[in-house]
Design a protein around this motif. Structure first.
Motif, PDB file in Angstrom:
ATOM      1  N   LEU A 117      -5.141   7.902   4.280  1.00 60.58           N
ATOM      2  CA  LEU A 117      -5.244   8.565   2.981  1.00 60.58           C
ATOM      3  C   LEU A 117      -5.554   7.553   1.887  1.00 60.58           C
ATOM      4  O   LEU A 117      -6.347   7.824   0.982  1.00 60.58           O
ATOM      5  N   ARG A 118      -4.946   6.404   1.962  1.00 61.11           N
ATOM      6  CA  ARG A 118      -5.247   5.364   0.980  1.00 61.11           C
ATOM      7  C   ARG A 118      -6.721   4.977   1.034  1.00 61.11           C
ATOM      8  O   ARG A 118      -7.362   4.760   0.010  1.00 61.11           O
ATOM      9  N   GLN A 119      -7.266   4.928   2.240  1.00 57.79           N
ATOM     10  CA  GLN A 119      -8.686   4.611   2.396  1.00 57.79           C
ATOM     11  C   GLN A 119      -9.558   5.720   1.825  1.00 57.79           C
ATOM     12  O   GLN A 119     -10.587   5.459   1.185  1.00 57.79           O
ATOM     13  N   ALA A 120      -9.167   6.969   2.035  1.00 57.95           N
ATOM     14  CA  ALA A 120      -9.952   8.091   1.529  1.00 57.95           C
ATOM     15  C   ALA A 120      -9.963   8.133   0.004  1.00 57.95           C
ATOM     16  O   ALA A 120     -10.948   8.564  -0.606  1.00 57.95           O
ATOM     17  N   LEU A 121      -8.872   7.689  -0.621  1.00 51.87           N
ATOM     18  CA  LEU A 121      -8.775   7.713  -2.079  1.00 51.87           C
ATOM     19  C   LEU A 121      -9.309   6.435  -2.735  1.00 51.87           C
ATOM     20  O   LEU A 121      -9.436   6.378  -3.963  1.00 51.87           O
ATOM     21  N   ALA A 122      -9.634   5.449  -1.927  1.00 48.57           N
ATOM     22  CA  ALA A 122     -10.042   4.148  -2.459  1.00 48.57           C
ATOM     23  C   ALA A 122     -11.257   4.214  -3.386  1.00 48.57           C
ATOM     24  O   ALA A 122     -11.332   3.440  -4.356  1.00 48.57           O
ATOM     25  N   PRO A 123     -12.254   5.090  -3.168  1.00 43.57           N
ATOM     26  CA  PRO A 123     -13.437   5.085  -4.049  1.00 43.57           C
ATOM     27  C   PRO A 123     -13.116   5.319  -5.526  1.00 43.57           C
ATOM     28  O   PRO A 123     -13.883   4.865  -6.384  1.00 43.57           O
ATOM     29  N   VAL A 124     -12.041   6.022  -5.840  1.00 40.82           N
ATOM     30  CA  VAL A 124     -11.724   6.270  -7.247  1.00 40.82           C
ATOM     31  C   VAL A 124     -10.718   5.258  -7.794  1.00 40.82           C
ATOM     32  O   VAL A 124     -10.495   5.181  -8.999  1.00 40.82           O
ATOM     33  N   GLY A 125     -10.113   4.466  -6.935  1.00 41.03           N
ATOM     34  CA  GLY A 125      -9.172   3.446  -7.377  1.00 41.03           C
ATOM     35  C   GLY A 125      -7.848   4.042  -7.841  1.00 41.03           C
ATOM     36  O   GLY A 125      -7.807   5.127  -8.405  1.00 41.03           O
ATOM     37  N   CYS A 126      -6.792   3.330  -7.601  1.00 37.21           N
ATOM     38  CA  CYS A 126      -5.458   3.782  -8.018  1.00 37.21           C
ATOM     39  C   CYS A 126      -5.017   2.984  -9.237  1.00 37.21           C
ATOM     40  O   CYS A 126      -4.770   1.784  -9.160  1.00 37.21           O
TER      41      CYS A 126
END
Length: 342
Positions: free
Chosen positions: A187-196
Motif C-alpha cells: 500500500l505504501r508503494q501504491a500511494l508513493a506517487p502522490v507522496g506522504c
C-alpha cells in the motif's frame, strides 16, 4: 422681327430634337471647352430639368444609350455594395440597431471578463490544475484542532445495516506522523506517487463497544492532477479492494482498541480525493481482538446477500460510514479555510 442670336450662343446638336422649352434656350448648357465654360459640366440654372444633351455629355458623350429619367432620390438607410459587377444594396444599421450591436459586443466582453474574474476569485485552477481551496486544504493537518478533524463523537444517521443509525465515540488519537510504518509495504508503494506529507489517525468504537474502527487522513504532496491520476489508477486496477493493500489500524493501550492489530482487520475502504490533497481510509474489526480470516472490502461487506463474518457484524458499514462522515467534515473545514482572507 425676331431677336438676333448672340454669336456666342452654343450651337444645338444636330442629332437631337430641340428641347421643349419654348425656344428660350433655358434647357441648354455650354459644353466643356466652349468660351467662358472651361472644365467639367455644371447644371444649368432655372426650373427646367436636365436635357438629354446634358446627360449625354455627363456620361461621356456616348450615343445609342436608352433614354433615362431621374426619379426621386432613395433616402432609405441602405448603402451600395458591389458583387460580381452588379451594384446591389444591403442594409445600413440604423441608430437603434447600431446601439443594440454595440451593446452585444460590450456584453460579450463583459461575460468573458466576468468569467475570468470569477475563476480567479473562486480559486479556479490555472494550467497546472491547482486551486486556492486545494492548497489551503493541504495545510489543514497542522492548522486545525484535532476535534474538528476527528470529533469526539460522530453521528451516522442511516449509516448502519438496513439504514439504521450509528454513533461512534473516539477512543484514541495517534500523534501526527509520516507514513513509514503506517501502511503495509504494498500500500505504501501504491500511494508513493502522490507522496506522504503527513498522516493523521484516530480510532473509534461503536455504541455497543463491540466494534472498533481506525480512520486516517493522509495529506499528500501532490497537486490536483496527481491526485486525479492516482484515483484513476486505484479505480482501474481495483487497488482499493485488494486484501494485500489494507490499511493498518491504530491500537491504543488502555482502550477498547488495545487488541486491534493487523490480524484483526475485517473490512476497509480507501478513497482518493481530488478536490483536496488527501487520501481518506478506514479499517474496522472486532473489539474482542478475534482474528479475521476473511477480510472483505466495505462495498462487498455492505451487500445484502453477503454472508461473511465482517458482513454479518456490519463491519463494512462501520468502516464506510465513519470514513464518509470524517471526509465530509474535512471538506467543510477545507471550504471554510479557503474562504478566509489571506
Amino acid at each position: 422681327m425676331p431677336e438676333a442670336r448672340s454669336d456666342t450662343a452654343p450651337p444645338r446638336r444636330a442629332d437631337r430634337p430641340a428641347d421643349q422649352d419654348g425656344g428660350t434656350g433655358a434647357g441648354l448648357r455650354m459644353r466643356p471647352g466652349d468660351p467662358g465654360h472651361p472644365g467639367a459640366w455644371q447644371p444649368p440654372s432655372g426650373p427646367s430639368r436636365r436635357s438629354a444633351d446634358a446627360l449625354d455629355d455627363a456620361l461621356g458623350g456616348s450615343s445609342g444609350r436608352p433614354y433615362v429619367t431621374f426619379a426621386e432620390p432613395d433616402t432609405s438607410p441602405w448603402t451600395p455594395a458591389e458583387s460580381d459587377g452588379d451594384v446591389r444594396r444591403r442594409p445600413r444599421p440604423t441608430g437603434a440597431r447600431a446601439a443594440a450591436m454595440a451593446a452585444c459586443v460590450v456584453l460579450g466582453f463583459g461575460l468573458i471578463g466576468g468569467a475570468a474574474a470569477g475563476s480567479w476569485l473562486t480559486g479556479d485552477s490555472g494550467p497546472d490544475g491547482t486551486r486556492v481551496g486545494f492548497a489551503a486544504a493541504g495545510a489543514l493537518w497542522h492548522g486545525v484542532p484535532v476535534d474538528e478533524l476527528f470529533p469526539p463523537t460522530v453521528q451516522g444517521e442511516g449509516a448502519g445495516p438496513g439504514g439504521t443509525d450509528r454513533t461512534w465515540t473516539r477512543v484514541a488519537v495517534a500523534p501526527d506522523s509520516d507514513c513509514a510504518d503506517a501502511f503495509d509495504p504494498l500500500l505504501r508503494q501504491a500511494l508513493a506517487p502522490v507522496g506522504c506529507l503527513r498522516l493523521l489517525r484516530a480510532t473509534y468504537t461503536d455504541a455497543t463497544r463491540s466494534n472498533v474502527t481506525t480512520v486516517g487522513l493522509m495529506f499528500t504532496k501532490a497537486d490536483a492532477t496527481g491526485m486525479a491520476t492516482l484515483k484513476t489508477h486505484f479505480a482501474r486496477d481495483g487497488l482499493d479492494r485488494r486484501t494485500d493493500l489494507m490499511p493498518r489500524p491504530y491500537a491504543a493501550e488502555g482502550t477498547v482498541a488495545a487488541g486491534f492489530g493487523d490480524d484483526q482487520r475485517a473490512s476497509w475502504t480507501i478513497s482518493v480525493l481530488t478536490d483536496v490533497p488527501v487520501v481518506v481510509y478506514a479499517v474496522s474489526g472486532f473489539a474482542d481482538g478475534r482474528t479475521v480470516t476473511e477480510p472483505q472490502p466495505a462495498d462487498d461487506a455492505m451487500r445484502s446477500d453477503a454472508t461473511t463474518a465482517p458482513a454479518q457484524a456490519g463491519l463494512g458499514h462501520e468502516a464506510q460510514g465513519l470514513a464518509d462522515r470524517i471526509e465530509r467534515g474535512l471538506r467543510r473545514t477545507a471550504a471554510s479555510a479557503s474562504e478566509q482572507p489571506s
